[in-house]
Design a protein around this motif. Structure first.
Motif, short mmCIF file in Angstrom:
data_model
loop_
_atom_site.label_atom_id
_atom_site.label_comp_id
_atom_site.label_asym_id
_atom_site.label_seq_id
_atom_site.Cartn_x
_atom_site.Cartn_y
_atom_site.Cartn_z
N LEU A 207 0.83 -1.20 0.00
CA LEU A 207 0.00 0.00 0.00
C LEU A 207 0.87 1.25 0.00
O LEU A 207 1.60 1.51 0.96
CB LEU A 207 -0.91 -0.01 1.24
CG LEU A 207 -1.70 1.24 1.55
CD1 LEU A 207 -2.77 1.47 0.48
CD2 LEU A 207 -2.34 1.14 2.93
N VAL A 208 0.81 2.02 -1.07
CA VAL A 208 1.48 3.33 -1.13
C VAL A 208 0.54 4.36 -0.51
O VAL A 208 -0.62 4.47 -0.92
CB VAL A 208 1.83 3.71 -2.57
CG1 VAL A 208 2.26 5.18 -2.65
CG2 VAL A 208 2.93 2.82 -3.11
N THR A 209 1.02 5.11 0.45
CA THR A 209 0.17 6.09 1.12
C THR A 209 1.00 7.22 1.71
O THR A 209 2.19 7.06 1.97
CB THR A 209 -0.68 5.41 2.22
OG1 THR A 209 -1.55 6.37 2.82
CG2 THR A 209 0.21 4.81 3.30
N HIS A 210 0.33 8.36 1.95
CA HIS A 210 0.93 9.45 2.72
C HIS A 210 0.39 9.45 4.15
O HIS A 210 0.83 10.23 5.00
CB HIS A 210 0.59 10.81 2.09
CG HIS A 210 1.37 11.11 0.84
ND1 HIS A 210 0.92 10.81 -0.42
CD2 HIS A 210 2.58 11.69 0.68
CE1 HIS A 210 1.81 11.20 -1.32
NE2 HIS A 210 2.83 11.73 -0.68
N ASP A 211 -0.58 8.60 4.43
CA ASP A 211 -1.34 8.63 5.67
C ASP A 211 -0.65 7.75 6.73
O ASP A 211 -0.67 6.53 6.66
CB ASP A 211 -2.76 8.12 5.39
CG ASP A 211 -3.69 8.27 6.58
OD1 ASP A 211 -3.21 8.32 7.72
OD2 ASP A 211 -4.92 8.32 6.35
N GLU A 212 -0.07 8.40 7.72
CA GLU A 212 0.63 7.68 8.79
C GLU A 212 -0.32 6.78 9.57
O GLU A 212 0.05 5.67 9.97
CB GLU A 212 1.32 8.67 9.74
CG GLU A 212 2.45 9.46 9.13
CD GLU A 212 3.78 8.71 9.17
OE1 GLU A 212 3.81 7.60 9.74
OE2 GLU A 212 4.77 9.23 8.64
N ASN A 213 -1.55 7.24 9.81
CA ASN A 213 -2.51 6.43 10.56
C ASN A 213 -2.87 5.16 9.80
O ASN A 213 -2.98 4.09 10.38
CB ASN A 213 -3.78 7.24 10.85
CG ASN A 213 -3.54 8.37 11.83
OD1 ASN A 213 -2.73 8.22 12.76
ND2 ASN A 213 -4.21 9.48 11.64
N LEU A 214 -3.04 5.31 8.49
CA LEU A 214 -3.33 4.15 7.67
C LEU A 214 -2.14 3.19 7.64
O LEU A 214 -2.30 1.97 7.74
CB LEU A 214 -3.69 4.60 6.25
CG LEU A 214 -3.92 3.52 5.19
CD1 LEU A 214 -4.98 2.53 5.66
CD2 LEU A 214 -4.33 4.15 3.88
N ALA A 215 -0.95 3.74 7.54
CA ALA A 215 0.26 2.91 7.51
C ALA A 215 0.40 2.08 8.78
O ALA A 215 0.84 0.92 8.74
CB ALA A 215 1.48 3.79 7.32
N ARG A 216 0.00 2.64 9.91
CA ARG A 216 0.13 1.92 11.18
C ARG A 216 -0.79 0.71 11.25
O ARG A 216 -0.59 -0.17 12.11
CB ARG A 216 -0.13 2.87 12.35
CG ARG A 216 1.07 3.75 12.68
CD ARG A 216 0.90 4.42 14.04
NE ARG A 216 -0.10 5.48 13.99
CZ ARG A 216 0.18 6.75 13.70
NH1 ARG A 216 1.43 7.11 13.42
NH2 ARG A 216 -0.77 7.66 13.68
#
Length: 231
Positions: A207-216
């Motif tokens: 998953l490529v993302t800028h969202d730190e919450n999503l990454a966690r």
């Protein structure tokens, strides 16, 4: 020891603009095991989307190797790479990339057609339709099968894209900012859906993302900067 489903070893990618050659990827190493969710974080221009295109066999690296199940895919013929891409890799993009003239059901079926010859698909068309309808029902679009993209909300379009990514029963799903075009409430629902299906099927998920919450919410976070993995 079982090899990772997907691995990149020393991946480089250069682009030429006029007489200037620009290095976008500078020796990336990355591996993903079956059933693992990996988030890829980094600022714009870090090389995340370029890496995803190389891993998804949409673009060739300038150097290094991409391996699926330990096999270097760039030693395969163009036809065999295309078959591998259509049958084993699912894509979910930020801007959906749905065909506007096709219905939700037709957009999902198109992905199934791509992995077969005309005669091969024709022989399984009824089964493919049943599977596509079941997938669209699973993502909450049972009553929207015959709606075209312009008649769907952003969240519904992304759900069609998720169903399209899954129709070939891939082992790997590559998602490039899949919630970047959605409001926070819709994005949360789409992510919950993706992760639920990923866990149910045991998919390798990048998953490529800028969202730190999503990454966690992923099993592991990989960070890129200036074309290299930094952590």
């Amino acid at each position: 020891m079982t090899p990772p489903v997907l691995a990149a070893a020393g991946i480089t990618k250069n682009f030429r603009i006029g007489r200037q050659e620009i290095a976008v990827l500078r020796g990336v190493d990355l591996s993903i095991a079956a059933g693992e969710k990996v988030a890829l974080l980094g600022q714009s221009g870090a090389g995340k989307s370029t890496l995803l295109h190389v891993l998804g066999l949409l673009d060739k690296p300038s150097g290094g190797a991409v391996r699926y199940d330990g096999r270097d895919v760039h030693t395969l013929s163009v036809q065999k790479r295309a078959l591998l891409r259509h049958q084993h890799i699912g894509f979910v993009f930020q801007f959906y990339h749905l065909i506007p003239e096709l219905t939700a059901l037709q957009n999902v079926l198109l992905a199934r057609m791509m992995g077969h010859s005309v005669l091969g698909y024709w022989g399984q068309r009824r089964t493919a339709r049943i599977e596509a309808e079941a997938l669209l029902e699973q993502v909450g679009l049972k009553d929207r099968l015959r709606h075209r993209p312009a008649e769907l909300s952003g969240g519904e379009r992304q759900r069609v894209a998720i169903a399209r990514a899954l129709i070939a029963k891939p082992r790997v799903v590559l998602a490039d900012e899949p919630t970047g075009n959605l409001d926070s409430t819709t994005a949360r629902g789409v992510v919950d859906l993706m992760f639920s299906i990923q866990q149910e099927r045991g998919l390798a998920f990048l998953l490529v993302t800028h969202d730190e919450n999503l990454a966690r919410r992923c099993d592991r976070v990989v960070r890129m900067r200036d074309g290299v993995v930094v952590s």
